[in-house]
Design an enzyme around this catalytic site. Structure first.
Site, PDB file in Angstrom:
ATOM      1  N   CYS A 128      30.684  60.229  39.736  1.00 23.59           N
ATOM      2  CA  CYS A 128      31.012  59.158  40.682  1.00 23.59           C
ATOM      3  C   CYS A 128      30.009  59.100  41.829  1.00 23.59           C
ATOM      4  O   CYS A 128      29.704  58.012  42.333  1.00 23.59           O
ATOM      5  CB  CYS A 128      32.423  59.347  41.223  1.00 23.59           C
ATOM      6  SG  CYS A 128      33.712  59.187  39.968  1.00 23.59           S
ATOM      7  N   ASP A 134      39.605  32.658  42.045  1.00 23.81           N
ATOM      8  CA  ASP A 134      41.002  32.265  41.834  1.00 23.81           C
ATOM      9  C   ASP A 134      41.947  33.462  41.817  1.00 23.81           C
ATOM     10  O   ASP A 134      43.139  33.320  41.573  1.00 23.81           O
ATOM     11  CB  ASP A 134      41.146  31.473  40.538  1.00 23.81           C
ATOM     12  CG  ASP A 134      40.671  32.259  39.305  1.00 23.81           C
ATOM     13  OD1 ASP A 134      40.227  33.412  39.453  1.00 23.81           O
ATOM     14  OD2 ASP A 134      40.758  31.706  38.190  1.00 23.81           O
TER      15      ASP A 134
END
Length: 228
Positions: free
Chosen positions: A45, A139
């Protein structure tokens, strides 16, 4: 809850390294990438957050906001940010959500609802399912979900490629073929009849099979040179 494509991305309020946000409000009229991590100070990570910082301008040019998440506190995040800059050469230039209470991880189906206790008591292996990439449209609908194992670093160049396809196909009635890159030819969407296609592409198309209709990428969307 398992999120799938076209689901509404759950809204939430959270603390981040840039302060408190309301997720849908933070996205606004932009696209967004939410990418998650099982724990701070983990090796794979660390490389991912550094690389994302390096290429963030590519997301900016596409009107895409980037936000990370890790199952730790903002205090832990701040220490990790220093390590990321030291080892990767780039400090995160986007917010990182503090999810020490597992709220967002549960909301997005990355951890089961029964998970509890202190984040500091859990290992990265305990949270190994928190390795997702969500691409979310203006959206607020989920457009892409990728899930990676802890041992495999994510390919954010591929995420950019998919976003290019998503933004192109949101504006034009086309699909993108295998390994498509900006500027490559595209496929007329199956929902477009031949009569409709003749109106949109009066010069015709290449048709190796009746269900494969190939045309040039719409010129206004060819952005490869401007982004190179």
């Amino acid at each position: 809850m398992t999120l799938t494509i076209n689901d509404t991305a759950p809204d939430f309020q959270a603390q981040t390294t840039d302060g408190e946000i309301s997720f849908h409000e933070w996205i606004g009229d932009s696209w967004a990438v939410l990418f998650s991590h099982p724990k701070d100070f983990t090796p794979v990570c660390t490389t991912e957050l550094g690389y994302m910082a390096k290429i963030k301008p590519e997301f900016d040019t596409r009107n895409v906001k980037v936000i990370g998440l890790s199952v730790d506190s903002t205090g832990d995040h701040e220490g990790w940010v220093r390590d990321i800059e030291e080892t990767q050469g780039h400090a995160p230039n986007y917010p990182i959500i503090a999810d020490a209470d597992f709220t967002v991880s549960k909301l997005y189906g990355m951890l089961p609802a029964e998970v509890g206790g202190e984040a500091s008591d859990r290992t990265a292996a305990d949270n190994q399912t928190v390795r997702n990439v969500f691409v979310i449209g203006p959206d607020k609908k989920v457009k892409l979900v990728l899930v990676y194992p802890m041992t495999t670093g994510r390919n954010f160049d591929e995420v950019l490629r998919v976003i290019d396809s998503l933004q192109l196909t949101a504006k034009h009635r086309v699909s993108t073929p295998v390994n498509w890159q900006q500027g490559d030819r595209v496929i007329i969407a199956g929902s477009v009849s031949n009569d409709e296609a003749r109106e949109i592409w009066p010069d015709g198309w290449e048709e190796p099979k009746p269900y494969i209709r190939i045309v040039d990428q719409p010129a206004a969307e060819v952005l490869a040179e401007s982004r190179s």
